[in-house]
Design a protein around this motif. Structure first.
Motif, PDB file in Angstrom:
ATOM      1  N   LYS A  67       1.513 -58.258  10.763  1.00 11.05           N
ATOM      2  CA  LYS A  67       0.613 -57.907  11.129  1.00 11.05           C
ATOM      3  C   LYS A  67      -0.499 -58.344  10.192  1.00 11.05           C
ATOM      4  CE  LYS A  67       1.620 -54.008  14.163  1.00 11.05           C
ATOM      5  NZ  LYS A  67       1.385 -52.725  14.485  1.00 11.05           N
ATOM      6  N   SER A  68      -0.714 -59.462  10.910  1.00 10.26           N
ATOM      7  CA  SER A  68      -2.293 -60.556   9.552  1.00 10.26           C
ATOM      8  C   SER A  68      -3.451 -59.344   9.074  1.00 10.26           C
ATOM      9  CB  SER A  68      -2.079 -62.155   9.828  1.00 10.26           C
ATOM     10  OG  SER A  68      -2.974 -61.905  11.059  1.00 10.26           O
ATOM     11  N   ASP A  69      -3.579 -58.576  10.610  1.00 12.72           N
ATOM     12  CA  ASP A  69      -4.581 -57.484  10.025  1.00 12.72           C
ATOM     13  C   ASP A  69      -4.825 -56.572   8.944  1.00 12.72           C
ATOM     14  OD1 ASP A  69      -2.947 -57.039  12.041  1.00 12.72           O
ATOM     15  OD2 ASP A  69      -4.990 -55.429  12.903  1.00 12.72           O
ATOM     16  N   LYS A  70      -3.324 -55.890   9.232  1.00 13.98           N
ATOM     17  CA  LYS A  70      -3.218 -55.345   8.312  1.00 13.98           C
ATOM     18  C   LYS A  70      -3.066 -55.998   6.296  1.00 13.98           C
ATOM     19  CE  LYS A  70      -1.547 -51.671  10.328  1.00 13.98           C
ATOM     20  NZ  LYS A  70      -2.482 -50.612  11.129  1.00 13.98           N
ATOM     21  N   ILE A  71      -3.087 -56.958   6.332  1.00 15.48           N
ATOM     22  CA  ILE A  71      -2.911 -57.548   4.919  1.00 15.48           C
ATOM     23  C   ILE A  71      -3.833 -56.743   3.598  1.00 15.48           C
ATOM     24  CG2 ILE A  71      -3.209 -59.977   3.208  1.00 15.48           C
ATOM     25  CD1 ILE A  71      -1.446 -60.797   5.630  1.00 15.48           C
ATOM     26  N   SER A  72      -5.279 -56.942   4.499  1.00 15.85           N
ATOM     27  CA  SER A  72      -5.681 -56.264   3.160  1.00 15.85           C
ATOM     28  C   SER A  72      -5.607 -54.971   3.110  1.00 15.85           C
ATOM     29  CB  SER A  72      -7.600 -56.132   3.785  1.00 15.85           C
ATOM     30  OG  SER A  72      -7.500 -55.557   5.069  1.00 15.85           O
ATOM     31  N   GLU A  73      -5.379 -53.546   4.321  1.00 19.88           N
ATOM     32  CA  GLU A  73      -4.297 -52.879   3.868  1.00 19.88           C
ATOM     33  C   GLU A  73      -3.278 -52.443   2.855  1.00 19.88           C
ATOM     34  OE1 GLU A  73      -2.706 -48.991   7.048  1.00 19.88           O
ATOM     35  OE2 GLU A  73      -4.462 -50.809   7.746  1.00 19.88           O
ATOM     36  N   TYR A  74      -2.319 -53.462   3.586  1.00 18.23           N
ATOM     37  CA  TYR A  74      -1.124 -53.558   2.688  1.00 18.23           C
ATOM     38  C   TYR A  74      -1.446 -53.765   1.312  1.00 18.23           C
ATOM     39  CZ  TYR A  74       0.906 -53.618   7.068  1.00 18.23           C
ATOM     40  OH  TYR A  74       1.833 -53.627   8.125  1.00 18.23           O
ATOM     41  N   MET A  75      -2.104 -54.513   0.939  1.00 19.36           N
ATOM     42  CA  MET A  75      -2.740 -54.706  -0.782  1.00 19.36           C
ATOM     43  C   MET A  75      -3.306 -53.403  -0.757  1.00 19.36           C
ATOM     44  SD  MET A  75      -4.512 -58.747  -0.024  1.00 19.36           S
ATOM     45  CE  MET A  75      -4.680 -58.898  -1.606  1.00 19.36           C
ATOM     46  N   GLU A  76      -4.758 -52.972  -0.727  1.00 22.18           N
ATOM     47  CA  GLU A  76      -5.273 -51.617  -0.833  1.00 22.18           C
ATOM     48  C   GLU A  76      -4.458 -50.626  -1.252  1.00 22.18           C
ATOM     49  OE1 GLU A  76      -8.325 -50.281   1.279  1.00 22.18           O
ATOM     50  OE2 GLU A  76      -8.726 -52.050   1.484  1.00 22.18           O
ATOM     51  N   ILE A  77      -2.778 -50.198  -0.802  1.00 20.19           N
ATOM     52  CA  ILE A  77      -1.814 -49.506  -1.422  1.00 20.19           C
ATOM     53  C   ILE A  77      -1.020 -50.334  -1.975  1.00 20.19           C
ATOM     54  CG2 ILE A  77      -1.817 -48.027   1.142  1.00 20.19           C
ATOM     55  CD1 ILE A  77       0.623 -49.309   1.999  1.00 20.19           C
ATOM     56  N   GLY A  78      -1.205 -51.292  -2.397  1.00 22.45           N
ATOM     57  CA  GLY A  78       0.121 -51.674  -3.397  1.00 22.45           C
ATOM     58  C   GLY A  78       0.626 -52.350  -2.967  1.00 22.45           C
ATOM     59  N   LEU A  79       1.603 -52.562  -1.703  1.00 26.72           N
ATOM     60  CA  LEU A  79       2.251 -53.548  -1.219  1.00 26.72           C
ATOM     61  C   LEU A  79       2.379 -54.626  -1.358  1.00 26.72           C
ATOM     62  CD1 LEU A  79       5.008 -52.784   0.264  1.00 26.72           C
ATOM     63  CD2 LEU A  79       3.951 -52.901   2.161  1.00 26.72           C
ATOM     64  N   LEU A  80       0.994 -55.233  -1.129  1.00 30.25           N
ATOM     65  CA  LEU A  80       1.011 -57.315  -1.164  1.00 30.25           C
ATOM     66  C   LEU A  80       0.258 -57.146  -2.472  1.00 30.25           C
ATOM     67  CD1 LEU A  80       1.431 -58.082   2.519  1.00 30.25           C
ATOM     68  CD2 LEU A  80       2.808 -58.200   0.540  1.00 30.25           C
ATOM     69  N   ARG A  81       0.174 -58.337  -3.131  1.00 27.53           N
ATOM     70  CA  ARG A  81      -0.902 -58.774  -3.786  1.00 27.53           C
ATOM     71  C   ARG A  81      -0.820 -60.388  -3.577  1.00 27.53           C
ATOM     72  NH1 ARG A  81       2.428 -58.252 -10.101  1.00 27.53           N
ATOM     73  NH2 ARG A  81       3.488 -60.110  -9.731  1.00 27.53           N
ATOM     74  N   LYS A  82      -2.258 -61.003  -3.866  1.00 27.00           N
ATOM     75  CA  LYS A  82      -1.825 -62.609  -4.414  1.00 27.00           C
ATOM     76  C   LYS A  82      -0.852 -62.770  -5.148  1.00 27.00           C
ATOM     77  CE  LYS A  82      -5.408 -63.264  -1.095  1.00 27.00           C
ATOM     78  NZ  LYS A  82      -5.253 -64.622  -0.516  1.00 27.00           N
ATOM     79  N   ALA A  83      -0.482 -63.980  -5.059  1.00 29.05           N
ATOM     80  CA  ALA A  83       1.005 -64.244  -5.827  1.00 29.05           C
ATOM     81  C   ALA A  83       0.173 -65.421  -6.117  1.00 29.05           C
ATOM     82  CB  ALA A  83       1.444 -65.930  -4.539  1.00 29.05           C
ATOM     83  N   GLU A  84       0.512 -64.946  -7.932  1.00 30.34           N
ATOM     84  CA  GLU A  84      -0.212 -65.934  -8.763  1.00 30.34           C
ATOM     85  C   GLU A  84       1.094 -67.195  -9.220  1.00 30.34           C
ATOM     86  OE1 GLU A  84       0.573 -63.616 -12.081  1.00 30.34           O
ATOM     87  OE2 GLU A  84      -0.453 -61.736 -10.681  1.00 30.34           O
ATOM     88  N   THR A  85       1.982 -67.914  -9.205  1.00 30.54           N
ATOM     89  CA  THR A  85       2.585 -68.821  -8.854  1.00 30.54           C
ATOM     90  C   THR A  85       3.186 -69.189  -6.932  1.00 30.54           C
ATOM     91  OG1 THR A  85       3.301 -67.836 -10.768  1.00 30.54           O
ATOM     92  CG2 THR A  85       4.177 -69.614 -10.327  1.00 30.54           C
TER      93      THR A  85
END
Length: 109
Positions: free
Chosen positions: A88-106
């Motif tokens: 669910k792409s609409d959940k990406i920001s929520e996943y980032m807030e809880i620390g499950l996802l982060r922006k790729a650095e590389t």
């Protein structure tokens, strides 16, 4: 698929098996067998949406993963994940807030 692509796809598949409700309680050998079959199918179909024309792999996000307490090999860290595999792409920001996802650095290549 080259060896790097096979490794990355295998890790992504294992993480999917690891966190999926239907397979999370299976033992390690059963999970590995599921991944082996999935990777076999990917190799037959030679489909990897993350591969672009020059062969490098572009990932926008990384997903945090943690080993289960009973796993023989303990691995905790970040792994690149294809955006369409997040679900669910609409959940990406929520996943980032809880620390499950982060922006790729590389970019992985």
């Amino acid at each position: 698929m080259n060896i790097d692509e096979v490794i990355m796809a295998s890790i992504a598949e294992f993480l999917d098996v690891e966190v999926h409700r239907d397979t999370e309680t299976l033992d390690l050998s059963s999970k590995i067998e599921i991944v082996r079959k999935r990777i076999g199918e990917k190799l037959k179909n030679k489909s990897n949406t993350a591969v672009i024309k020059n062969g490098s792999m572009k990932y926008e996000y990384e997903m945090f993963f943690s080993s289960n307490p009973n796993d023989m090999i303990k691995i905790d860290g970040w792994i690149p994940i294809e955006t369409e595999r997040i679900g669910k792409s609409d959940k990406i920001s929520e996943y980032m807030e809880i620390g499950l996802l982060r922006k790729a650095e590389t970019n992985y290549s």
